[in-house]
Design a protein around this motif. Sequence first.
Motif, short mmCIF file in Angstrom:
data_model
loop_
_atom_site.label_atom_id
_atom_site.label_comp_id
_atom_site.label_asym_id
_atom_site.label_seq_id
_atom_site.Cartn_x
_atom_site.Cartn_y
_atom_site.Cartn_z
N LYS A 166 -2.88 -9.01 13.41
CA LYS A 166 -3.50 -8.04 12.49
C LYS A 166 -4.73 -7.41 13.14
CE LYS A 166 -4.86 -7.47 7.67
NZ LYS A 166 -4.91 -8.12 6.34
N ASN A 209 -5.17 -3.41 14.04
CA ASN A 209 -6.30 -2.63 13.51
C ASN A 209 -7.15 -2.04 14.63
OD1 ASN A 209 -5.88 -2.74 10.71
ND2 ASN A 209 -6.70 -4.81 10.59
N TRP A 268 -5.48 4.21 6.38
CA TRP A 268 -5.30 4.14 4.92
C TRP A 268 -6.54 4.68 4.21
CZ3 TRP A 268 -0.97 3.97 2.60
CH2 TRP A 268 0.10 3.23 3.07
N ALA A 269 -7.72 4.38 4.73
CA ALA A 269 -8.95 4.86 4.12
C ALA A 269 -9.01 6.38 4.13
CB ALA A 269 -10.17 4.28 4.83
N LYS A 323 0.82 -1.21 0.00
CA LYS A 323 0.00 0.00 0.00
C LYS A 323 0.85 1.26 0.00
CE LYS A 323 -4.63 -1.07 1.62
NZ LYS A 323 -5.22 -0.44 0.43
N ASN A 374 -6.32 0.19 9.05
CA ASN A 374 -7.21 0.23 7.89
C ASN A 374 -7.89 1.59 7.76
OD1 ASN A 374 -6.65 -2.38 7.05
ND2 ASN A 374 -8.35 -3.29 8.19
N ASP A 375 -8.34 2.14 8.89
CA ASP A 375 -8.99 3.45 8.86
C ASP A 375 -8.03 4.53 8.41
OD1 ASP A 375 -11.28 2.27 9.78
OD2 ASP A 375 -11.01 2.88 11.88
N LYS A 408 -0.04 -4.34 6.34
CA LYS A 408 -0.22 -3.04 5.69
C LYS A 408 0.53 -1.92 6.41
CE LYS A 408 -4.83 -4.37 4.05
NZ LYS A 408 -6.28 -4.05 4.05
#
Length: 272
Positions: free
Chosen positions: A255, A259, A268-269, A47, A265-266, A88
């Motif tokens: 993982k 997170n 990256w979003a 990513k 994840n948030d 990630k």
Amino acid sequence: MECPSVGFTSKFAPKNIERDGKPKISVAIVETAKKDHIVTVHIRCKKSIEYGRKSPKIIIFSQPNSTDLGYVLFLTNPDLIEICDFLKCDLVAYDYSGFGASTGKISEKALYANIEAVFKYVTNELNYQPQEVILMGFSMGTAMSIHMASIEKELGCVILIAPFTSLLRAASRIPCCGRRVDSETTCCLDQFSSYDKASLMKARTLLCHGDLDTLVVRKHSEVLYKRLQNAVEPFYSLTCHTGIFSHTRTWIRIKRFINEEMRVNDAWAEIR
């Protein structure tokens, strides 16, 4: 004894260290307070390369004493490149003083100085805030992660895979110097006493340990869990010392922990 393995690519498969013409791995030399020169590798996750920027969070990985960077980069299962992509997060790993091409001699103080220098490199040169840093250690590497977490109070989180309370407590099947693993007094001859440093840690911490570990028995994680100020429920699995690192469920749990605690994840979003 068969130890379950994680479902990544074969550890002997060739690794793509460049993607779309952009380097995936870079090398830097950092100097420690003891004037040792430590080799580090900075691995960029998929990513990070796709988005053309550093990952929102970064992992500092401290390896066991039986490996060097060349081994953990390509031959462990999973290796650091696979871990970096799976979680990630970009990742920095390093060779201890006297390991690989790093200069100096192996000692407790030298190894503590190693991770302090690497942490300074990550925060000063790679421009991460302490709360964006994830410390991850496996076996011997957990002592370095615990040391750093005991002096840096604003870390993101800590992941300890097969940790031990101290060197003598781990090395002796007979409790060292007549004391139990969970004795409140550490022998004056002991080294790497994570038992003493764990109570100083403030960061959210996950411990992972194999129930069948005969090298460092599960009791070590149980003792450390009670000493930590901010630990989540430990992850235990029916596997051995090396197996806990290779087990699929270990990395699924790690993982989820990252997170939940770091909102990877948030993060990256939000960049999108």
